[in-house]
Design an enzyme around this catalytic site. Structure first.
Site, PDB file in Angstrom:
ATOM      1  N   LEU A  17       0.841  -1.184   0.000  1.00 32.15           N
ATOM      2  CA  LEU A  17       0.000   0.000   0.000  1.00 32.15           C
ATOM      3  C   LEU A  17       0.883   1.243   0.000  1.00 32.15           C
ATOM      4  O   LEU A  17       2.023   1.203   0.471  1.00 32.15           O
ATOM      5  CB  LEU A  17      -0.900   0.017   1.244  1.00 32.15           C
ATOM      6  CG  LEU A  17      -1.872  -1.158   1.392  1.00 32.15           C
ATOM      7  CD1 LEU A  17      -2.576  -1.090   2.731  1.00 32.15           C
ATOM      8  CD2 LEU A  17      -2.877  -1.165   0.254  1.00 32.15           C
ATOM      9  N   CYS A  18       0.367   2.348  -0.533  1.00 31.07           N
ATOM     10  CA  CYS A  18       1.096   3.612  -0.496  1.00 31.07           C
ATOM     11  C   CYS A  18       1.281   4.007   0.958  1.00 31.07           C
ATOM     12  O   CYS A  18       0.368   3.790   1.757  1.00 31.07           O
ATOM     13  CB  CYS A  18       0.323   4.706  -1.233  1.00 31.07           C
ATOM     14  SG  CYS A  18       0.364   4.489  -3.032  1.00 31.07           S
ATOM     15  N   PRO A  19       2.404   4.548   1.362  1.00 37.07           N
ATOM     16  CA  PRO A  19       3.542   4.970   0.569  1.00 37.07           C
ATOM     17  C   PRO A  19       4.598   3.885   0.367  1.00 37.07           C
ATOM     18  O   PRO A  19       5.630   4.138  -0.233  1.00 37.07           O
ATOM     19  CB  PRO A  19       4.115   6.127   1.376  1.00 37.07           C
ATOM     20  CG  PRO A  19       3.883   5.723   2.795  1.00 37.07           C
ATOM     21  CD  PRO A  19       2.539   4.998   2.769  1.00 37.07           C
TER      22      PRO A  19
END
Length: 84
Positions: A17-19
Site C-alpha cells: 500500500l502507499c507509501p
C-alpha cells in the site's frame, strides 16, 4: 509509453500500500547501476499515479507503463524505469 518493454530487474509491489509502493521501488532503484532498468508490477490507482511520477521527479526515465491485460485498464500494470 504503451509499448511492452521488460527490465533488467523485476519488483512486484501489488501487495503493498502507499507509501510503501514508492519506498520499496525507490530502495530498489538506489541499489541499481546507472543505465539499468527495473520492471515494476503495480496496481492501478494511487501506485500507478504516484510511483512513475515520483521516479520521474527524482530524474529517472519512465520507459513504459502498460496494463498487463489491456481489457482491464484498472488492474495491474507494468512500469519500466531506467536509472539515470
Amino acid at each position: 509509453m504503451g509499448e511492452k518493454i521488460s527490465g533488467d530487474l523485476f519488483l512486484d509491489i501489488t501487495t503493498q500500500l502507499c507509501p510503501l509502493t514508492f519506498v520499496k521501488t525507490k530502495l530498489m532503484v538506489e541499489r541499481m547501476a546507472a543505465g539499468q532498468t527495473l520492471e515494476v508490477r503495480l496496481n492501478a490507482g494511487e501506485p500507478l499515479e504516484n510511483v512513475p511520477r515520483s521516479l520521474a521527479e527524482l530524474g529517472h526515465s519512465i520507459l513504459s507503463v502498460v496494463p498487463e491485460r489491456p481489457e482491464e485498464p484498472t488492474g495491474v500494470h507494468r512500469l519500466v524505469v531506467r536509472k539515470n
